[in-house]
Enzyme design. Sequence first.
Site, PDB file in Angstrom:
ATOM      1  N   ALA A 109      11.688  -3.169   5.442  1.00  0.00           N
ATOM      2  CA  ALA A 109      12.554  -4.003   4.897  1.00  0.00           C
ATOM      3  C   ALA A 109      13.061  -3.561   3.574  1.00  0.00           C
ATOM      4  CB  ALA A 109      11.898  -5.424   5.085  1.00  0.00           C
ATOM      5  N   ASP A 157       8.429   5.047  -4.691  1.00  0.00           N
ATOM      6  CA  ASP A 157       7.564   4.250  -4.188  1.00  0.00           C
ATOM      7  C   ASP A 157       6.189   4.559  -3.904  1.00  0.00           C
ATOM      8  OD1 ASP A 157      10.101   2.975  -3.551  1.00  0.00           O
ATOM      9  OD2 ASP A 157      10.004   2.901  -1.465  1.00  0.00           O
TER      10      ASP A 157
HETATM   11  O1  PMV Z   1      13.750   1.105   1.169  1.00  0.00           O
HETATM   12  P1  PMV Z   1      12.660   1.588   0.446  1.00  0.00           P
HETATM   13  O2  PMV Z   1      11.586   0.406   0.009  1.00  0.00           O
HETATM   14  O3  PMV Z   1      11.972   2.623   0.835  1.00  0.00           O
HETATM   15  O4  PMV Z   1      13.170   2.023  -1.231  1.00  0.00           O
HETATM   16  C1  PMV Z   1      14.213   2.819  -1.234  1.00  0.00           C
HETATM   17  C2  PMV Z   1      14.696   3.505  -2.610  1.00  0.00           C
HETATM   18  C3  PMV Z   1      15.612   4.797  -2.796  1.00  0.00           C
HETATM   19  O5  PMV Z   1      15.865   4.749  -4.138  1.00  0.00           O
HETATM   20  C4  PMV Z   1      16.802   4.114  -1.874  1.00  0.00           C
HETATM   21  C5  PMV Z   1      15.144   5.891  -2.197  1.00  0.00           C
HETATM   22  C6  PMV Z   1      14.202   6.522  -2.700  1.00  0.00           C
HETATM   23  O6  PMV Z   1      13.565   7.414  -2.233  1.00  0.00           O
HETATM   24  O7  PMV Z   1      13.772   6.271  -4.016  1.00  0.00           O
END
Ligand code: PMV
Length: 331
Positions: A109, A157
């Site tokens: 999500a 992340d």
């Molecule tokens: O959707 P999530 O929780 O995996 O976050 C992605 C964040 C981005 O900046 C769009 C991609 C990244 O690798 O940092």
Amino acid sequence: MASAPGKVTLFGEHAVVYGYPAIVASIDKRIYVNAELRDDDKIRINAQDLRTSGVIVSISNGEIQITTDYGKTLSAIGYLNKAIELVSEYLGVRKGVSLEVRSEMPVGAGLGTSAAVSVAAIAAYSTCLGYELSKEEIARLGWEVEKSVQGIASPMDTSIATFGGVLKIWFEGSAVYRVPLKVSDELPLVVAYVERERTTRDMVAWVKNLREKHPEIINGILEHIGKTTLKAEKALAEGDLHEVGTLMNINHGLLEALGVSSRRLNEVVYTARLAGALGSKLTGGGGGGASIALTLPDNLEVLTNVLKLVTPQVFKTNIVYEGVKVSSLAS
Ligand code: PMV
């Protein structure tokens, strides 16, 4: 057993992929991975509890398409598999393992579940093999997992899933910079999410494409997201929640200009503002998925209840400071 927290990106998603700073915070929802070595060389995964957000129905040219979220569960399994492979390669030991995964968050999500799964699996499996990896090593391996499964990924992340807290993060090449931020005030946040129409991988590819077509416009937007993040760092340190909220709204507008929001996400984001949020934005990759809204503590209940009128998937969240944690050693 190892666990790692999910996260909300307060500022700077997408721009972080291009070297700009992002501010990210770990939340009080975790992924748990239990690992037990096996006598054979198989990897067995029991991921019954990877919660998904349901069935997606889309109608295009009169044709009804139904997609289930099994794909997301399968994709989480891809991260687990890669995590085991990379740890084995790194340590030069390969043993069969049974992994049991439990999640307190919806998968895919935009709450960093893939990173939390990867990081917790790395910690659990390496512990079973008798190694105590440093957080730096876990974060690095986690980033490798994300890059190899997703194609492009920032270290954001996997860093927050490993170290926890509130971090300003950016990277240059393979060097990752992490600055723990002191958030002087509590941050009353509400997460509301809608069905995901596109994956993070799709959205990152979308921005890359757009940037290649319109570099003079898109580079400017990414740079402005970076500037918003730096201003937000100051506002967070001063506990100026009104300013933080305003900057969240600006950040959302810039993300919309990148084309990563969706009609449903905007509905949630704008409803939050009508319900008294100081600021609201999508969080994570976009294309559906999660949003966050910041509010003053006395408006928390109202905001949560109003958001529930727009989507059933709403929860209050707190920032936690604990990153990856090995809870017990299997004997
Ligand atoms: O959707 P999530 O929780 O995996 O976050 C992605 C964040 C981005 O900046 C769009 C991609 C990244 O690798 O940092």
